[in-house]
Scaffold this active site. Structure first.
Site, mmCIF file in Angstrom:
data_model
loop_
_atom_site.group_PDB
_atom_site.id
_atom_site.type_symbol
_atom_site.label_atom_id
_atom_site.label_comp_id
_atom_site.label_asym_id
_atom_site.label_seq_id
_atom_site.Cartn_x
_atom_site.Cartn_y
_atom_site.Cartn_z
ATOM 1 C CD GLU A 153 -6.305 -2.709 -1.391
ATOM 2 O OE1 GLU A 153 -5.190 -3.203 -1.208
ATOM 3 O OE2 GLU A 153 -7.358 -3.247 -1.030
ATOM 4 C CE LYS B 151 -3.868 -2.363 1.782
ATOM 5 N NZ LYS B 151 -5.131 -2.504 2.327
ATOM 6 C CG ASN C 10 -7.327 -5.444 -4.394
ATOM 7 O OD1 ASN C 10 -6.429 -5.276 -3.573
ATOM 8 N ND2 ASN C 10 -8.593 -5.210 -4.117
ATOM 9 C CG PHE D 145 -22.312 -9.887 10.641
ATOM 10 C CD1 PHE D 145 -23.227 -10.269 9.678
ATOM 11 C CD2 PHE D 145 -22.476 -8.672 11.267
ATOM 12 C CE1 PHE D 145 -24.281 -9.447 9.349
ATOM 13 C CE2 PHE D 145 -23.530 -7.839 10.944
ATOM 14 C CZ PHE D 145 -24.435 -8.232 9.977
ATOM 15 C CG ASN E 122 -12.695 -1.820 7.574
ATOM 16 O OD1 ASN E 122 -13.439 -0.866 7.321
ATOM 17 N ND2 ASN E 122 -11.937 -1.857 8.635
HETATM 18 P P1 ADP Z 1 -12.019 -8.393 -2.669
HETATM 19 O O1 ADP Z 1 -11.636 -6.944 -2.627
HETATM 20 O O2 ADP Z 1 -11.940 -9.042 -3.999
HETATM 21 O O3 ADP Z 1 -13.239 -8.692 -1.904
HETATM 22 P P2 ADP Z 1 -10.590 -9.244 -0.406
HETATM 23 O O4 ADP Z 1 -9.608 -8.170 -0.035
HETATM 24 O O5 ADP Z 1 -11.809 -9.386 0.419
HETATM 25 O O6 ADP Z 1 -10.890 -9.078 -1.920
HETATM 26 O O7 ADP Z 1 -9.838 -10.620 -0.475
HETATM 27 C C1 ADP Z 1 -10.192 -11.658 -1.368
HETATM 28 C C2 ADP Z 1 -9.732 -12.954 -0.819
HETATM 29 O O8 ADP Z 1 -8.357 -12.941 -0.592
HETATM 30 C C3 ADP Z 1 -10.373 -13.317 0.486
HETATM 31 O O9 ADP Z 1 -10.522 -14.704 0.516
HETATM 32 C C4 ADP Z 1 -9.369 -12.828 1.503
HETATM 33 O O10 ADP Z 1 -9.506 -13.552 2.702
HETATM 34 C C5 ADP Z 1 -8.086 -13.126 0.782
HETATM 35 N N1 ADP Z 1 -6.993 -12.189 1.062
HETATM 36 C C6 ADP Z 1 -6.871 -10.923 0.637
HETATM 37 N N2 ADP Z 1 -5.716 -10.383 1.026
HETATM 38 C C7 ADP Z 1 -5.073 -11.325 1.731
HETATM 39 C C8 ADP Z 1 -3.812 -11.373 2.397
HETATM 40 N N3 ADP Z 1 -2.962 -10.361 2.416
HETATM 41 N N4 ADP Z 1 -3.496 -12.520 3.025
HETATM 42 C C9 ADP Z 1 -4.317 -13.559 3.007
HETATM 43 N N5 ADP Z 1 -5.507 -13.579 2.384
HETATM 44 C C10 ADP Z 1 -5.887 -12.480 1.751
HETATM 45 P P1 ADP Z 2 -8.022 -4.154 2.122
HETATM 46 O O1 ADP Z 2 -6.684 -4.406 1.518
HETATM 47 O O2 ADP Z 2 -8.202 -4.864 3.411
HETATM 48 O O3 ADP Z 2 -9.123 -4.342 1.145
HETATM 49 P P2 ADP Z 2 -8.448 -1.278 1.844
HETATM 50 O O4 ADP Z 2 -7.389 -0.252 1.943
HETATM 51 O O5 ADP Z 2 -8.952 -1.568 0.477
HETATM 52 O O6 ADP Z 2 -7.948 -2.610 2.550
HETATM 53 O O7 ADP Z 2 -9.634 -0.837 2.793
HETATM 54 C C1 ADP Z 2 -10.725 -1.703 3.082
HETATM 55 C C2 ADP Z 2 -11.956 -0.877 3.414
HETATM 56 O O8 ADP Z 2 -11.721 -0.001 4.517
HETATM 57 C C3 ADP Z 2 -12.416 0.035 2.289
HETATM 58 O O9 ADP Z 2 -13.265 -0.620 1.406
HETATM 59 C C4 ADP Z 2 -13.128 1.139 3.056
HETATM 60 O O10 ADP Z 2 -14.429 0.712 3.427
HETATM 61 C C5 ADP Z 2 -12.335 1.264 4.316
HETATM 62 N N1 ADP Z 2 -11.301 2.311 4.212
HETATM 63 C C6 ADP Z 2 -10.021 2.126 3.853
HETATM 64 N N2 ADP Z 2 -9.340 3.274 3.878
HETATM 65 C C7 ADP Z 2 -10.197 4.232 4.257
HETATM 66 C C8 ADP Z 2 -10.082 5.645 4.508
HETATM 67 N N3 ADP Z 2 -8.945 6.292 4.374
HETATM 68 N N4 ADP Z 2 -11.193 6.295 4.909
HETATM 69 C C9 ADP Z 2 -12.350 5.637 5.087
HETATM 70 N N5 ADP Z 2 -12.518 4.324 4.882
HETATM 71 C C10 ADP Z 2 -11.457 3.613 4.470
HETATM 72 MG MG MG Z 3 -9.367 -3.331 -0.545
#
Ligand code: ADP
Ligand code: ADP
Ligand code: MG
Length: 657
Positions: free
Chosen positions: A288, A116, A290, A348, A235
């Protein structure tokens, strides 16, 4: 084009990739752990290779075993799915070194975007608007405090290597940073083996909107519009849709252009997603990228008609994109509900166990809408504690958003699961909310709308009629079998009570509500004793209800409304009134396990005095740690579990005196 592809994943996404390969005439190999030996993916693939024990660290995350499986089977390419090895640049590089094609972006793009902090530096340089914050690693709590004060509260403390909603915490004050910084750091070190932390502004009540991009190895990149994923808990996304109800064409074009610019800056050459948080005023900030297929990719497929897995395979094989940006358009609206084995009635929390019944709605066109259900399970399969507790992804598509929402509500009625706890009633409740229907979304939606958690919804007027009519119909069908059809009854639903007169033949029933002076028409009745679902048409509206026998009557659930329905003779209704109400069991002196899992630590001993809020024990399930705290000051009377013990939901862990 490849002849054989290996899928380095499991469950729903492995099945998803197999389906596209079959259509393209490509043979498939899946790898599997001990826990997945009998899985649907293993059954569907042309070949399957066992790669180790159930924990991912001993199977799906071991690159050596995946590479060996490719060599053993002659697979030319690997699709990593999502999670596991999908965003590990070293794995993509290793494949290249071994002469195996990685179906995903090049390793350089993965490492540029996988982190990130690094990806924000790249994004800022590519002219992408970023969340205000400190783009850099934070050394200690003192620096975290200085940075947070400069940015201004609230701030978000984030693990640079974080993912899946883990390693994130909001801080509203100095104290939150003092507590939160070391906590996120420890969590990140444990979960990702990387404790680098950064801090950015927390955008209050934002929306999560992301852009799907697609590139090839010839420098072409297009975007496939947006998905909105604002309905989240912890989140993590639960409901997604495409397009977003927030965006106008100008904002969509601006976000799309930034996402494409970022993708081009890292020579992106596969499917990927650029995530943003957006304000209600349509301002937007990069979160970020993906570098993989996203869980919620089906909604994009439904509005564009493209198969993203096919596109990834074609790009990986060196083909050029067969279309440009101007060839793409949004068609209709799609919604995805993630069906999770988690208990909405208990915050949940994950729930595991065997799918005693798994009956999804039929896929395909249903008049106004189309249903798609991506699943990796069959009836009888086990949702295990080793992996993500997702059961399936239910999608609906329709020409308009309202039809897609109504279609989802109907499709959820037809989703029947028994065994583990599941979130179908919760998803149904959201579909029925005016705010959701109006598209007024925010990442705080679940917290805003369910501040005290979820406990089902009160029946609407239609549902109250439905509960009465279905109860009467079931009672009558059972009585007819015994040759004792009576016409006059008293129906008790919750605290309400009414006298009814029943008439009708075969699959139709008229229920005269004698006290109200009106009648209900129930037709097309499809139910027989023992069936868990009751289908019918009530006053012209088709429905499916979930039904179960209960003492003296039935428990009936329609969408999120659930009630006990008794159909009694006048005499037993009178007796029923005289029964004393049963007091709920007193559990205030007990610490119960909120979910099935493993005891990580037991932090109290018999005779010990604990204060309110003190940690009693820690449980783990599906990689989630749950800290159980004392709800009041007390003295420990018994301790019934030790570290390492598996425990069931509701098991008594500790008893106070
Ligand atoms: P999306 O944004 O597509 O919903 P998620 O961030 O929820 O993706 O992650 C998708 C899948 O990858 C989930 O099964 C989550 O548990 C897994 N995952 C994502 N990031 C990691 C990580 N850094 N380490 C392990 N599992 C991860
Ligand atoms: P991950 O890798 O776990 O998906 P993200 O950076 O994409 O992490 O953040 C996951 C979620 O957290 C986002 O979908 C949003 O709902 C919330 N979030 C992340 N960053 C922010 C921010 N700066 N302000 C408000 N909400 C945030
Ligand atoms: Mg994300």
């Amino acid at each position: 084009m490849f002849n054989k592809i290996l899928i380095a994943n499991r469950g729903e996404i492995a099945v998803r990739v197999i389906k596209t390969c079959r259509r393209l005439g490509i043979a498939t190999v899946v790898v599997y752990s001990d826990a997945d030996a009998d899985s649907l993916a293993v059954e569907m693939a042309d070949e399957a290779v066992h790669i180790g024990a159930a924990p991912a660290a001993q199977s799906y995350l071991v690159a050596d075993k995946i590479i060996a499986a490719c060599k053993q089977t002659g697979a030319q390419a690997v699709h990593p799915g999502f999670g596991f090895l999908s965003e590990k640049a070293e794995f993509a590089q290793r494949c290249a070194d071994e002469g195996i094609v990685f179906i995903g972006p090049n390793p350089g793009a993965i490492s540029a975007m996988g982190d990130k902090i690094e990806s924000k530096k790249f994004a800022a340089a590519a002219g992408v608007s970023c969340v205000p914050g400190h783009i850099g690693e934070i050394a200690d709590t003192a620096e975290a405090l200085t940075v947070s004060e400069t940015i201004g509260y609230p701030v978000m403390i984030k693990a640079s290597a974080g993912g899946g909603g883990k390693g994130i915490r909001v801080a509203w004050s100095r104290q939150d940073v003092e507590e939160g910084f070391p906590a996120v750091r420890a969590e990140a070190a444990g979960a990702f083996g990387d404790d680098r932390i950064f801090i950015e502004k927390f955008i209050e009540s934002p929306r999560h909107i992301e852009i799907q991009v697609l590139g090839d190895k010839h420098g072409n990149v297009v975007h496939l519009f947006e998905r909105e994923c604002s309905i989240q808990r912890r989140n993590q996304k639960v409901i997604e849709e495409a397009p977003s109800p927030l965006l106008d064409p100008e904002t969509r074009a601006a976000m799309g252009a930034q996402a494409v610019a970022l993708a081009k800056a890292v020579n992106y050459d596969s499917a990927g997603t650029v995530e943003f948080v957006a304000g209600q005023d349509r301002s937007f900030y990069f979160l970020e990228m993906n570098t993989r297929l996203q869980v919620e990719h089906p909604v994009t497929e439904l509005i564009t008609g493209l198969d993203l897995v096919e596109q990834m395979i074609r790009s990986a094989a060196g083909e050029k994109l067969a279309f440009g940006q101007d060839d793409l358009a949004i068609n209709g609206w799609a919604i995805e509900s993630r069906i999770y084995a988690e208990d909405p009635y208990r915050k949940f929390l994950p729930s595991i166990g065997r799918l005693v019944r798994y009956a999804p709605p039929a896929e395909g066109e249903k008049g106004a809408y189309t249903v798609r259900n991506d699943a990796g399970v069959r009836e009888g399969d086990e949702i295990s504690m080793y992996y993500d507790p997702m059961i399936s992804k239910l999608c609906t598509w329709a020409p308009t958003r309202i039809e897609a929402v109504q279609g989802m509500a109907r499709a959820l009625e037809d989703f029947h699961i028994e065994g583990p706890g599941h979130n179908v009633p919760f998803l149904a409740a959201v579909m029925d909310q005016d705010r959701f229907v109006a598209g007024e979304l925010a990442t705080s939606y679940i917290k805003d709308e369910f501040p005290d958690g979820f406990s089902g919804t009160e029946p609407t007027a239609f549902q109250a009629d439905l509960l009465t009519a279905v109860g009467c119909a079931m009672q009558r069908i059972q009585a007819q079998r015994l040759g004792r059809a009576r016409s006059d009854w008293t129906v008790v639903v919750g605290h309400g009570k009414q006298r009814v007169h029943l008439s009708g033949e075969g699959s139709s029933l008229t229920v005269d509500l004698l006290d109200e002076g009106r009648s209900l028409q129930l037709t097309d009745i499809a139910w027989r004793p023992g069936l868990p679902t009751f289908r019918g048409v009530l006053d012209g509206t088709a429905f499916t209800a979930e039904v179960a026998p209960a003492p003296e009557g039935f428990v009936i659930r329609h969408r999120a409304a659930k009630a006990r329905v008794l159909v009694l003779t006048a005499r037993s209704a009178e007796l029923h009134d005289k029964l004393p109400a049963k007091a709920p069991a007193d559990t205030s002196k007990l610490v119960l396990s909120p979910m099935p899992g493993l005891v990580v630590s037991m932090d109290v001993a018999v005779g010990q005095t604990v204060r309110e809020g003190e940690v009693v024990c820690v449980l783990e399930a599906m990689k989630m740690q749950n800290i159980l705290r004392a709800e009041r000051d007390a003295v420990v009377k018994t301790v019934n579990a030790r570290p390492g013990d598996p425990v069931a939901a509701d098991q008594v862990l500790v008893e106070f005196g």
